[in-house]
Design a protein around this motif. Structure first.
Motif, PDB file in Angstrom:
ATOM      1  N   ILE A  19     -32.510 -11.420   0.345  1.00 49.82           N
ATOM      2  CA  ILE A  19     -32.974 -12.404  -0.942  1.00 49.82           C
ATOM      3  C   ILE A  19     -31.884 -13.256  -1.337  1.00 49.82           C
ATOM      4  O   ILE A  19     -31.902 -14.421  -1.679  1.00 49.82           O
ATOM      5  N   LEU A  20     -30.746 -12.647  -1.565  1.00 48.88           N
ATOM      6  CA  LEU A  20     -29.556 -13.201  -2.192  1.00 48.88           C
ATOM      7  C   LEU A  20     -29.083 -14.252  -1.437  1.00 48.88           C
ATOM      8  O   LEU A  20     -28.765 -15.309  -1.603  1.00 48.88           O
ATOM      9  N   GLY A  21     -28.881 -13.976  -0.237  1.00 43.24           N
ATOM     10  CA  GLY A  21     -28.484 -14.855   0.984  1.00 43.24           C
ATOM     11  C   GLY A  21     -29.422 -16.067   1.196  1.00 43.24           C
ATOM     12  O   GLY A  21     -29.094 -17.159   1.290  1.00 43.24           O
ATOM     13  N   TYR A  22     -30.637 -15.812   1.330  1.00 44.11           N
ATOM     14  CA  TYR A  22     -31.602 -16.883   1.177  1.00 44.11           C
ATOM     15  C   TYR A  22     -31.432 -18.016   0.217  1.00 44.11           C
ATOM     16  O   TYR A  22     -31.200 -18.936   0.310  1.00 44.11           O
ATOM     17  N   LEU A  23     -31.208 -17.174  -1.185  1.00 42.85           N
ATOM     18  CA  LEU A  23     -31.206 -18.083  -2.379  1.00 42.85           C
ATOM     19  C   LEU A  23     -29.807 -19.099  -2.027  1.00 42.85           C
ATOM     20  O   LEU A  23     -29.737 -20.159  -2.496  1.00 42.85           O
ATOM     21  N   TYR A  24     -28.766 -18.232  -1.659  1.00 45.85           N
ATOM     22  CA  TYR A  24     -27.361 -18.737  -1.768  1.00 45.85           C
ATOM     23  C   TYR A  24     -27.244 -19.962  -0.731  1.00 45.85           C
ATOM     24  O   TYR A  24     -26.836 -20.844  -1.012  1.00 45.85           O
ATOM     25  N   PHE A  25     -27.959 -19.884   0.353  1.00 47.88           N
ATOM     26  CA  PHE A  25     -27.646 -20.585   1.383  1.00 47.88           C
ATOM     27  C   PHE A  25     -28.564 -21.888   1.280  1.00 47.88           C
ATOM     28  O   PHE A  25     -28.391 -23.227   1.883  1.00 47.88           O
ATOM     29  N   CYS A  26     -29.687 -21.565   0.671  1.00 45.27           N
ATOM     30  CA  CYS A  26     -30.644 -22.633   0.330  1.00 45.27           C
ATOM     31  C   CYS A  26     -29.946 -23.507  -0.786  1.00 45.27           C
ATOM     32  O   CYS A  26     -30.210 -24.873  -0.668  1.00 45.27           O
ATOM     33  N   ALA A  27     -29.421 -23.109  -1.866  1.00 50.29           N
ATOM     34  CA  ALA A  27     -28.774 -23.932  -2.691  1.00 50.29           C
ATOM     35  C   ALA A  27     -27.431 -24.513  -2.157  1.00 50.29           C
ATOM     36  O   ALA A  27     -27.258 -25.772  -2.519  1.00 50.29           O
ATOM     37  N   ARG A  29     -27.360 -25.661   0.958  1.00 51.22           N
ATOM     38  CA  ARG A  29     -28.030 -26.526   1.424  1.00 51.22           C
ATOM     39  C   ARG A  29     -28.052 -27.978   0.432  1.00 51.22           C
ATOM     40  O   ARG A  29     -28.015 -29.128   0.915  1.00 51.22           O
ATOM     41  N   HIS A  30     -28.665 -27.607  -0.386  1.00 51.93           N
ATOM     42  CA  HIS A  30     -29.094 -28.547  -1.294  1.00 51.93           C
ATOM     43  C   HIS A  30     -27.979 -29.331  -2.145  1.00 51.93           C
ATOM     44  O   HIS A  30     -28.065 -30.535  -2.252  1.00 51.93           O
ATOM     45  N   THR A  31     -26.980 -28.557  -2.243  1.00 46.18           N
ATOM     46  CA  THR A  31     -25.675 -29.139  -2.825  1.00 46.18           C
ATOM     47  C   THR A  31     -25.194 -30.223  -1.816  1.00 46.18           C
ATOM     48  O   THR A  31     -24.714 -31.129  -2.240  1.00 46.18           O
ATOM     49  N   ALA A  32     -25.119 -29.550  -0.466  1.00 47.65           N
ATOM     50  CA  ALA A  32     -24.577 -30.640   0.439  1.00 47.65           C
ATOM     51  C   ALA A  32     -25.289 -31.788   0.499  1.00 47.65           C
ATOM     52  O   ALA A  32     -24.799 -32.967   0.859  1.00 47.65           O
ATOM     53  N   ASP A  33     -26.792 -31.833   0.263  1.00 44.55           N
ATOM     54  CA  ASP A  33     -27.686 -32.891   0.411  1.00 44.55           C
ATOM     55  C   ASP A  33     -27.351 -33.756  -0.772  1.00 44.55           C
ATOM     56  O   ASP A  33     -27.371 -34.812  -0.523  1.00 44.55           O
ATOM     57  N   LEU A  34     -27.121 -33.074  -2.007  1.00 47.95           N
ATOM     58  CA  LEU A  34     -26.666 -33.978  -2.812  1.00 47.95           C
ATOM     59  C   LEU A  34     -25.406 -34.624  -2.939  1.00 47.95           C
ATOM     60  O   LEU A  34     -25.130 -35.767  -3.143  1.00 47.95           O
ATOM     61  N   ILE A  35     -24.386 -34.034  -2.193  1.00 47.94           N
ATOM     62  CA  ILE A  35     -23.172 -34.718  -2.146  1.00 47.94           C
ATOM     63  C   ILE A  35     -23.283 -35.882  -0.938  1.00 47.94           C
ATOM     64  O   ILE A  35     -22.757 -37.091  -1.211  1.00 47.94           O
ATOM     65  N   VAL A  36     -24.108 -35.586   0.097  1.00 44.81           N
ATOM     66  CA  VAL A  36     -23.877 -36.525   1.212  1.00 44.81           C
ATOM     67  C   VAL A  36     -24.831 -37.744   0.545  1.00 44.81           C
ATOM     68  O   VAL A  36     -24.552 -38.976   0.977  1.00 44.81           O
ATOM     69  N   ASN A  37     -25.730 -37.746  -0.167  1.00 50.95           N
ATOM     70  CA  ASN A  37     -26.771 -38.682  -0.633  1.00 50.95           C
ATOM     71  C   ASN A  37     -26.228 -39.041  -1.814  1.00 50.95           C
ATOM     72  O   ASN A  37     -26.933 -39.797  -2.540  1.00 50.95           O
ATOM     73  N   GLN A  38     -24.983 -38.763  -2.399  1.00 50.07           N
ATOM     74  CA  GLN A  38     -24.434 -39.354  -3.641  1.00 50.07           C
ATOM     75  C   GLN A  38     -25.484 -39.011  -4.801  1.00 50.07           C
ATOM     76  O   GLN A  38     -25.480 -39.890  -5.493  1.00 50.07           O
ATOM     77  N   GLY A  39     -25.863 -37.806  -5.064  1.00 51.86           N
ATOM     78  CA  GLY A  39     -26.571 -37.235  -6.088  1.00 51.86           C
ATOM     79  C   GLY A  39     -25.611 -37.079  -7.464  1.00 51.86           C
ATOM     80  O   GLY A  39     -24.386 -37.498  -7.360  1.00 51.86           O
ATOM     81  N   HIS A  40     -26.227 -36.543  -8.252  1.00 52.37           N
ATOM     82  CA  HIS A  40     -25.539 -36.460  -9.497  1.00 52.37           C
ATOM     83  C   HIS A  40     -24.584 -35.452  -9.407  1.00 52.37           C
ATOM     84  O   HIS A  40     -24.710 -34.299  -9.130  1.00 52.37           O
ATOM     85  N   PRO A  41     -23.210 -35.621  -9.657  1.00 50.26           N
ATOM     86  CA  PRO A  41     -22.163 -34.710  -9.418  1.00 50.26           C
ATOM     87  C   PRO A  41     -22.107 -33.494 -10.380  1.00 50.26           C
ATOM     88  O   PRO A  41     -21.877 -32.433  -9.741  1.00 50.26           O
ATOM     89  N   LEU A  42     -22.841 -33.649 -11.562  1.00 47.53           N
ATOM     90  CA  LEU A  42     -22.914 -32.482 -12.493  1.00 47.53           C
ATOM     91  C   LEU A  42     -23.797 -31.480 -11.939  1.00 47.53           C
ATOM     92  O   LEU A  42     -23.816 -30.300 -11.970  1.00 47.53           O
ATOM     93  N   LEU A  43     -24.730 -31.894 -11.237  1.00 47.50           N
ATOM     94  CA  LEU A  43     -25.786 -31.100 -10.480  1.00 47.50           C
ATOM     95  C   LEU A  43     -25.263 -30.384  -9.560  1.00 47.50           C
ATOM     96  O   LEU A  43     -25.482 -29.246  -9.191  1.00 47.50           O
ATOM     97  N   SER A  44     -24.284 -30.874  -8.697  1.00 48.18           N
ATOM     98  CA  SER A  44     -23.798 -30.447  -7.715  1.00 48.18           C
ATOM     99  C   SER A  44     -22.836 -29.295  -8.027  1.00 48.18           C
ATOM    100  O   SER A  44     -22.781 -28.213  -7.611  1.00 48.18           O
ATOM    101  N   ILE A  45     -22.188 -29.432  -9.151  1.00 51.01           N
ATOM    102  CA  ILE A  45     -21.246 -28.495  -9.629  1.00 51.01           C
ATOM    103  C   ILE A  45     -21.878 -27.288 -10.314  1.00 51.01           C
ATOM    104  O   ILE A  45     -21.887 -26.209 -10.092  1.00 51.01           O
ATOM    105  N   ALA A  46     -23.042 -27.709 -11.093  1.00 48.53           N
ATOM    106  CA  ALA A  46     -23.995 -26.662 -11.545  1.00 48.53           C
ATOM    107  C   ALA A  46     -24.446 -25.712 -10.448  1.00 48.53           C
ATOM    108  O   ALA A  46     -24.574 -24.540 -10.752  1.00 48.53           O
ATOM    109  N   LEU A  47     -25.167 -26.323  -9.157  1.00 53.77           N
ATOM    110  CA  LEU A  47     -25.520 -25.505  -8.369  1.00 53.77           C
ATOM    111  C   LEU A  47     -24.607 -24.558  -7.526  1.00 53.77           C
ATOM    112  O   LEU A  47     -24.805 -23.346  -7.126  1.00 53.77           O
ATOM    113  N   THR A  48     -23.386 -25.053  -7.503  1.00 55.72           N
ATOM    114  CA  THR A  48     -22.119 -24.389  -7.015  1.00 55.72           C
ATOM    115  C   THR A  48     -22.061 -23.244  -7.950  1.00 55.72           C
ATOM    116  O   THR A  48     -21.798 -21.951  -7.301  1.00 55.72           O
TER     117      THR A  48
END
Length: 93
Positions: A19-27, A29-48
């Motif tokens: 469960i931890l691994g699933y949550l970690y790696f889904c987050a 993936r979402h962080t990488a998508d935010l960075i690639v699609n130039q999403g909000h940087p604070l959201l990327s930092i918060a997710l990390t």
């Protein structure tokens, strides 16, 4: 710890690790998508920070049960990583 308690603790640690691994790696993936699609940087930092805190907290709880529990939790995280990579490769193919 007795054998009975290890028989209960280790499967729980494996399940928790998955469960931890699933949550970690889904987050991740979402962080990488935010960075690639130039999403909000604070959201990327918060997710990390959030995914690292959750993973560290899970490992901290596992280490309270001993080395075997910690290694079993790590195995669960690695199983989740392998499953998500397999799923991603199947979708991309």
């Amino acid at each position: 710890m007795t054998d009975l308690s290890l028989a209960v603790v280790l499967p729980l640690c494996l399940l928790s690790g998955i469960i931890l691994g699933y949550l970690y790696f889904c987050a991740l993936r979402h962080t990488a998508d935010l960075i690639v699609n130039q999403g909000h940087p604070l959201l990327s930092i918060a997710l990390t920070l959030g995914r690292l805190a959750v993973l560290a907290g899970g490992f901290f709880l596992a280490v309270q049960a001993g080395a075997a529990a910690l290694l079993t939790t790590l195995a669960g995280v690695l199983i989740a990583k392998a499953l998500l990579l397999y799923q991603t490769r199947r979708i991309d193919a």
